[in-house]
Enzyme design. Sequence first.
Site, PDB file in Angstrom:
ATOM      1  N   HIS A 215      -8.815   5.201  54.923  1.00  0.00           N
ATOM      2  CA  HIS A 215      -9.509   6.463  54.659  1.00  0.00           C
ATOM      3  C   HIS A 215      -8.669   7.404  53.796  1.00  0.00           C
ATOM      4  CE1 HIS A 215      -7.793   7.833  58.824  1.00  0.00           C
ATOM      5  NE2 HIS A 215      -6.866   7.824  57.908  1.00  0.00           N
ATOM      6  N   ASN A 216      -9.363   8.136  52.945  1.00  0.00           N
ATOM      7  CA  ASN A 216      -8.775   9.190  52.102  1.00  0.00           C
ATOM      8  C   ASN A 216      -7.884   8.663  50.975  1.00  0.00           C
ATOM      9  OD1 ASN A 216      -9.979  10.948  53.968  1.00  0.00           O
ATOM     10  ND2 ASN A 216      -8.084  11.142  55.151  1.00  0.00           N
TER      11      ASN A 216
END
Length: 450
Positions: free
Chosen positions: A358-359
């Site tokens: 994620h991210n």
Amino acid sequence: MALLQRLTDRLIDFGIDGLVTTVMAVLVLFHLTKWASRRLRDSLVPGSADTQPHQLFPLLHTEGLPPETASLAGGPAVSRSACNPRPPGRPTDPDQPAHNNDLRTAQTDTSRGIALAEIAQDAGAQLPNDADPTMRLHSGANLDTARPWHIAYFDDARHVEALRATCAGACLVAERFAHLVPEGTIPIIVQHPRLAYARILARMHPEAVRAPSLFGSAGVISGCFVHPTARIGAGVVLDPGIVIGEGVVIGNATSIGAHAILGPDVVIGADCSIGANVTIAHCSIGERAVIKPGACLGQDGFGFATSRSGHFKLVHLGRVVLGNDVEIGANTTVDRGSGRDTVIGDGTKVDNLVQIAHNVRIGQRCVLAAQVGIAGSTTVEDEVGIGGQSAIAGHLLVGRGAQLAAASRLMRDIPAGERWGGMPAKPLREWFREVTTVKNLAKRRSGNSP
């Protein structure tokens, strides 16, 4: 590099350590490499001492060559009697099966092929005066398997023998190697043979640029579920078993493989290829993207707030955003963002079995080999290359144009343009020096050093 290590070993054995060891070894290796390069160049291209080095990889034609390679150009002629002039897919004996290359060509190519004049024009090259510009080639093949209706390429001196024996109808080759192309094969001189070959082959086989539909029927095939609010573009191909959720948008001429699942509000651009058993949620995909079978995009990332009472899941509200011309390999996973979107920039190619957490933000034109893992919130800038099975910790910055060797473990930022490797990863020269030092310490402890 092996020679550099041996030189360093010998100098350390004589009691010369540290910076002096490295400097002396590098100087010796530098002069040896220059001498070997001149000898090899003169043997391959007589009288061409001023020939420019390879534009993309300066040591490609000299590094790691066996001693006998330099004499190949002046060796005895290689028999090309095995070259078979029959057209593709048509064996002379009806009871004899066609060659593998013939079968592939017969199944995927038209009977017309592409004329040499068109190939030369696409490659920005000129044909030899004695070449027939109307001669048509139907496919591409390696030097050692090519037949007269194939085009091949050569850009590595380690394969000189295969070049001299090739049966290809034409060969893309750099100018310094053109004299090695055998009689019967037309040399097409280009600056970057591999790049020119890739472009020509894509024109010969446009259907192979991306995976075609297994069923080949446009429109909604029986057995699909398409939500009434979904918008399907013109020429879209939907194979059986597909599930398309509410508000999905699919651009024109996109192909989606069997049993793919597109969650609500997914956006897919035009001319994309989505493989079988792909799962996509919370995702926006640009144009001409290729998502290979089994990939999962947009699932929640691995994030928890921990306490003595257990682990409390962090809610993920971001998306996965893929640019244009992105390729995602089979069974690769890309997690949706939590605090920000997970982004993969235009032209980036991701191999099979890669995990992107994620991210993570990956820039344009990057290459990630198989089994790479990138932890959350790391930023990879444009034109970065990451070798297979490398692991990158979270919240790091990999600078533009950096390279990470295979099986590395990165724990800190890499400045732009640098080459790192090892476990933990560090600049390549530092890593090699440490490996050599440990090797010599082990030799001394075991009593095997001279």
